[in-house]
Design a protein around this motif. Structure first.
Motif, PDB file in Angstrom:
ATOM      1  N   VAL A 255       0.844  -1.194   0.000  1.00  0.00           N
ATOM      2  CA  VAL A 255       0.000   0.000   0.000  1.00  0.00           C
ATOM      3  C   VAL A 255       0.882   1.248   0.000  1.00  0.00           C
ATOM      4  CG1 VAL A 255      -1.771   1.302   1.245  1.00  0.00           C
ATOM      5  CG2 VAL A 255      -1.831  -1.208   1.223  1.00  0.00           C
ATOM      6  N   ASN A 256       0.716   2.080  -1.014  1.00  0.00           N
ATOM      7  CA  ASN A 256       1.507   3.308  -1.160  1.00  0.00           C
ATOM      8  C   ASN A 256       3.010   3.042  -1.281  1.00  0.00           C
ATOM      9  OD1 ASN A 256      -0.794   4.796  -1.051  1.00  0.00           O
ATOM     10  ND2 ASN A 256      -0.373   5.806   0.894  1.00  0.00           N
ATOM     11  N   GLU A 257       3.389   1.844  -1.651  1.00  0.00           N
ATOM     12  CA  GLU A 257       4.808   1.489  -1.759  1.00  0.00           C
ATOM     13  C   GLU A 257       5.124   1.155  -3.213  1.00  0.00           C
ATOM     14  OE1 GLU A 257       7.330  -0.591   1.518  1.00  0.00           O
ATOM     15  OE2 GLU A 257       6.583  -2.151   0.181  1.00  0.00           O
ATOM     16  N   LEU A 258       5.945   1.997  -3.842  1.00  0.00           N
ATOM     17  CA  LEU A 258       6.243   1.854  -5.266  1.00  0.00           C
ATOM     18  C   LEU A 258       7.605   1.214  -5.483  1.00  0.00           C
ATOM     19  CD1 LEU A 258       4.975   5.312  -6.561  1.00  0.00           C
ATOM     20  CD2 LEU A 258       3.988   3.087  -7.075  1.00  0.00           C
ATOM     21  N   ASN A 259       7.675   0.390  -6.494  1.00  0.00           N
ATOM     22  CA  ASN A 259       8.926  -0.274  -6.858  1.00  0.00           C
ATOM     23  C   ASN A 259       9.655   0.579  -7.901  1.00  0.00           C
ATOM     24  OD1 ASN A 259      10.591  -2.719  -6.565  1.00  0.00           O
ATOM     25  ND2 ASN A 259      10.133  -3.036  -8.732  1.00  0.00           N
ATOM     26  N   LEU A 260      10.218   1.704  -7.446  1.00  0.00           N
ATOM     27  CA  LEU A 260      10.857   2.664  -8.342  1.00  0.00           C
ATOM     28  C   LEU A 260      12.286   2.957  -7.915  1.00  0.00           C
ATOM     29  CD1 LEU A 260       7.979   5.290  -8.785  1.00  0.00           C
ATOM     30  CD2 LEU A 260       8.645   3.485 -10.389  1.00  0.00           C
ATOM     31  N   PHE A 261      13.178   2.979  -8.872  1.00  0.00           N
ATOM     32  CA  PHE A 261      14.579   3.327  -8.629  1.00  0.00           C
ATOM     33  C   PHE A 261      14.670   4.818  -8.315  1.00  0.00           C
ATOM     34  CE2 PHE A 261      18.745   4.601 -10.630  1.00  0.00           C
ATOM     35  CZ  PHE A 261      19.550   4.065  -9.630  1.00  0.00           C
ATOM     36  N   LYS A 262      15.129   5.136  -7.114  1.00  0.00           N
ATOM     37  CA  LYS A 262      15.229   6.521  -6.632  1.00  0.00           C
ATOM     38  C   LYS A 262      13.883   7.243  -6.748  1.00  0.00           C
ATOM     39  CE  LYS A 262      19.464   5.626  -5.872  1.00  0.00           C
ATOM     40  NZ  LYS A 262      19.819   5.184  -4.491  1.00  0.00           N
ATOM     41  N   ASN A 263      12.808   6.482  -6.606  1.00  0.00           N
ATOM     42  CA  ASN A 263      11.443   7.010  -6.614  1.00  0.00           C
ATOM     43  C   ASN A 263      11.019   7.592  -7.962  1.00  0.00           C
ATOM     44  OD1 ASN A 263      12.228   6.830  -3.747  1.00  0.00           O
ATOM     45  ND2 ASN A 263      10.259   7.799  -3.360  1.00  0.00           N
ATOM     46  N   VAL A 264      11.699   7.222  -9.042  1.00  0.00           N
ATOM     47  CA  VAL A 264      11.370   7.806 -10.346  1.00  0.00           C
ATOM     48  C   VAL A 264      11.170   6.752 -11.435  1.00  0.00           C
ATOM     49  CG1 VAL A 264      12.054   9.471 -12.127  1.00  0.00           C
ATOM     50  CG2 VAL A 264      12.722   9.865  -9.741  1.00  0.00           C
TER      51      VAL A 264
ATOM     52  N   ASP B  15      17.404   0.540  -0.426  1.00  0.00           N
ATOM     53  CA  ASP B  15      16.776   1.772   0.067  1.00  0.00           C
ATOM     54  C   ASP B  15      15.551   1.456   0.927  1.00  0.00           C
ATOM     55  OD1 ASP B  15      18.667   3.244  -1.249  1.00  0.00           O
ATOM     56  OD2 ASP B  15      17.365   3.892  -2.886  1.00  0.00           O
ATOM     57  N   ARG B  16      14.745   0.495   0.463  1.00  0.00           N
ATOM     58  CA  ARG B  16      13.527   0.149   1.203  1.00  0.00           C
ATOM     59  C   ARG B  16      13.872  -0.458   2.565  1.00  0.00           C
ATOM     60  NH1 ARG B  16      10.767  -3.176  -2.443  1.00  0.00           N
ATOM     61  NH2 ARG B  16      10.019  -1.266  -3.430  1.00  0.00           N
ATOM     62  N   CYS B  17      14.897  -1.267   2.602  1.00  0.00           N
ATOM     63  CA  CYS B  17      15.317  -1.884   3.867  1.00  0.00           C
ATOM     64  C   CYS B  17      15.743  -0.810   4.860  1.00  0.00           C
ATOM     65  CB  CYS B  17      16.456  -2.870   3.602  1.00  0.00           C
ATOM     66  SG  CYS B  17      17.065  -3.710   5.076  1.00  0.00           S
ATOM     67  N   TRP B  18      16.525   0.168   4.390  1.00  0.00           N
ATOM     68  CA  TRP B  18      16.977   1.253   5.266  1.00  0.00           C
ATOM     69  C   TRP B  18      15.794   2.079   5.752  1.00  0.00           C
ATOM     70  CZ3 TRP B  18      16.578   6.522   5.436  1.00  0.00           C
ATOM     71  CH2 TRP B  18      17.394   7.168   6.369  1.00  0.00           C
ATOM     72  N   GLU B  19      14.873   2.409   4.846  1.00  0.00           N
ATOM     73  CA  GLU B  19      13.723   3.236   5.208  1.00  0.00           C
ATOM     74  C   GLU B  19      12.838   2.534   6.226  1.00  0.00           C
ATOM     75  OE1 GLU B  19      12.147   3.856   1.338  1.00  0.00           O
ATOM     76  OE2 GLU B  19      13.779   5.217   0.750  1.00  0.00           O
ATOM     77  N   ARG B  20      12.641   1.225   6.058  1.00  0.00           N
ATOM     78  CA  ARG B  20      11.803   0.489   7.012  1.00  0.00           C
ATOM     79  C   ARG B  20      12.450   0.421   8.391  1.00  0.00           C
ATOM     80  NH1 ARG B  20       9.900  -4.568   3.094  1.00  0.00           N
ATOM     81  NH2 ARG B  20       8.140  -3.479   2.088  1.00  0.00           N
TER      82      ARG B  20
ATOM     83  N   LYS C 275      12.210  10.808   2.020  1.00  0.00           N
ATOM     84  CA  LYS C 275      13.607  11.057   1.682  1.00  0.00           C
ATOM     85  C   LYS C 275      14.055  12.339   2.381  1.00  0.00           C
ATOM     86  CE  LYS C 275      14.092   7.712  -1.414  1.00  0.00           C
ATOM     87  NZ  LYS C 275      15.015   6.565  -1.196  1.00  0.00           N
ATOM     88  N   ILE C 276      15.338  12.391   2.725  1.00  0.00           N
ATOM     89  CA  ILE C 276      15.919  13.610   3.288  1.00  0.00           C
ATOM     90  C   ILE C 276      16.286  14.517   2.117  1.00  0.00           C
ATOM     91  CG2 ILE C 276      17.827  14.568   4.647  1.00  0.00           C
ATOM     92  CD1 ILE C 276      17.939  11.797   6.068  1.00  0.00           C
ATOM     93  N   PRO C 277      15.636  15.663   1.953  1.00  0.00           N
ATOM     94  CA  PRO C 277      15.771  16.465   0.726  1.00  0.00           C
ATOM     95  C   PRO C 277      17.196  16.766   0.296  1.00  0.00           C
ATOM     96  CG  PRO C 277      13.975  17.310   2.052  1.00  0.00           C
ATOM     97  CD  PRO C 277      14.646  16.243   2.874  1.00  0.00           C
ATOM     98  N   ILE C 278      18.030  17.266   1.183  1.00  0.00           N
ATOM     99  CA  ILE C 278      19.381  17.675   0.787  1.00  0.00           C
ATOM    100  C   ILE C 278      20.196  16.476   0.305  1.00  0.00           C
ATOM    101  CG2 ILE C 278      20.341  17.494   3.133  1.00  0.00           C
ATOM    102  CD1 ILE C 278      21.279  20.264   0.666  1.00  0.00           C
ATOM    103  N   LEU C 279      20.038  15.329   0.961  1.00  0.00           N
ATOM    104  CA  LEU C 279      20.793  14.131   0.573  1.00  0.00           C
ATOM    105  C   LEU C 279      20.235  13.535  -0.717  1.00  0.00           C
ATOM    106  CD1 LEU C 279      21.271  12.368   4.048  1.00  0.00           C
ATOM    107  CD2 LEU C 279      22.737  14.049   2.918  1.00  0.00           C
ATOM    108  N   TYR C 280      18.924  13.536  -0.837  1.00  0.00           N
ATOM    109  CA  TYR C 280      18.276  12.994  -2.043  1.00  0.00           C
ATOM    110  C   TYR C 280      18.632  13.843  -3.268  1.00  0.00           C
ATOM    111  CZ  TYR C 280      14.515  11.409  -5.155  1.00  0.00           C
ATOM    112  OH  TYR C 280      13.786  10.919  -6.224  1.00  0.00           O
ATOM    113  N   ASN C 281      18.535  15.159  -3.134  1.00  0.00           N
ATOM    114  CA  ASN C 281      18.865  16.042  -4.260  1.00  0.00           C
ATOM    115  C   ASN C 281      20.329  15.909  -4.666  1.00  0.00           C
ATOM    116  OD1 ASN C 281      16.292  17.035  -4.478  1.00  0.00           O
ATOM    117  ND2 ASN C 281      16.683  18.898  -3.332  1.00  0.00           N
TER     118      ASN C 281
END
Length: 294
Positions: free
Chosen positions: A122-131, A187-192, A205-211
């Motif tokens: 639910v609300n979990e997408l299988n996307l590389f870097k969310n894109v 990424d998903r493992c770290w986020e969970r 995502k942490i904006p400064i690190l993600y950007n």
């Protein structure tokens, strides 16, 4: 062009050079010193401050103190009529109950098989870097499907769009599908492990690190060695102009704008204080070393 930072003024590169657990302790301690512990105001967070999206309000505690806002426990039942009963047995009558439960999203215009490939929960997408999906590569991009842990979404969506544009033009390449899937899983493992377990915290995502991560892929991550006179601002402030200094679509006015957006005074003086401490420590060690020699 706005001179204001579009990100979170305090979520800077300098701060995130520290381990996240240390950052978490620093931020939580500062909030308690400045505002008092949340339980003092009848607020009981289910997680620590950086593991969910914080409620940013300069007036919340003020209104709690003045009785404009009453803190209540969970709702146990509704009715009859406009009566609301709470888990502690108390009750009151209200004109409206607003359910701030968030939302779910989907892509009904895609085929069922495509949707099954994209969603892993639910609300979990299988996307590389969310894109990008490992299955479709850069032929299909999902812009804006990321949630900032602090600050705003605009700069993150902009970096996603710039990355997609560079891929379309062929100036950079995506990893192989297998490499993309491995990155998604990591990424998903770290986020969970880091974020609070909630269906609304699946794209954090942490904006400064993600950007910076996306910027490195297209060659526009700010290089402090290349811009030594901007080092203080690049480390202790945040703005979209950081990613216009170098690389594709660089802007000649970016350097001046980075200079104009100063670090918050707290960061400025804290950094000076710690630099002074380090210098005194180094001088003390050097003095002891010279005394032993002579």
């Amino acid at each position: 062009v706005s001179t204001q930072s579009t990100g979170d003024h305090y979520a800077t590169r300098g701060l995130y050079m520290l381990p996240l657990t240390v950052v978490e302790k620093i931020v939580q301690t500062l909030m308690c010193i400045l505002l008092g512990p949340p339980k003092q105001w009848g607020v009981y967070p289910v997680t620590s401050i950086l593991r969910s999206q914080p409620t940013v309000s300069h007036t919340l505690y003020h209104h709690i103190q003045h009785g404009n806002i009453d803190i209540k426990p969970d709702i146990s039942s509704l009715g009859p009529g406009k009566k609301v009963t709470f888990s502690d047995g108390s009750f009151a009558w209200y004109e409206a109950v607003i359910l701030a439960t968030g939302y779910t999203f989907g892509f009904p215009f895609l085929t069922k098989s495509d949707q099954e490939h994209l969603f892993t929960g639910v609300n979990e997408l299988n996307l590389f870097k969310n894109v990008f999906s490992p299955k479709y590569g850069h032929s299909l991009s999902f812009i804006g499907f990321v949630e900032p842990s602090s600050g705003g979404l605009v700069t993150m969506s902009e970096m996603q769009a710039r990355w997609a544009a560079e891929l379309i033009m062929g100036t950079c390449l995506l990893p192989t599908p297998t490499q993309m899937q491995n990155s998604i899983n990591q990424d998903r493992c770290w986020e969970r492990n880091w974020y609070y377990n909630s269906k609304r915290l699946t794209m954090q995502k942490i904006p400064i690190l993600y950007n910076d991560e996306l910027a490195a892929l297209i060659g526009c991550k700010p290089n402090i060695r290349k811009h030594p006179t901007l080092a203080w601002n690049l480390l202790l402030s945040v703005s979209a102009f950081h990613w216009r200094l170098d690389g594709p679509d660089a802007w000649s006015g970016a350097e001046e704008m980075v200079k104009r957006i100063k670090p918050p005074p707290f960061y400025h003086y804290s950094a000076l204080f710690f630099i002074t401490l380090i210098l005194f420590a180094v001088l003390g060690i050097l003095k002891l070393f010279l005394m032993q020699l002579f």
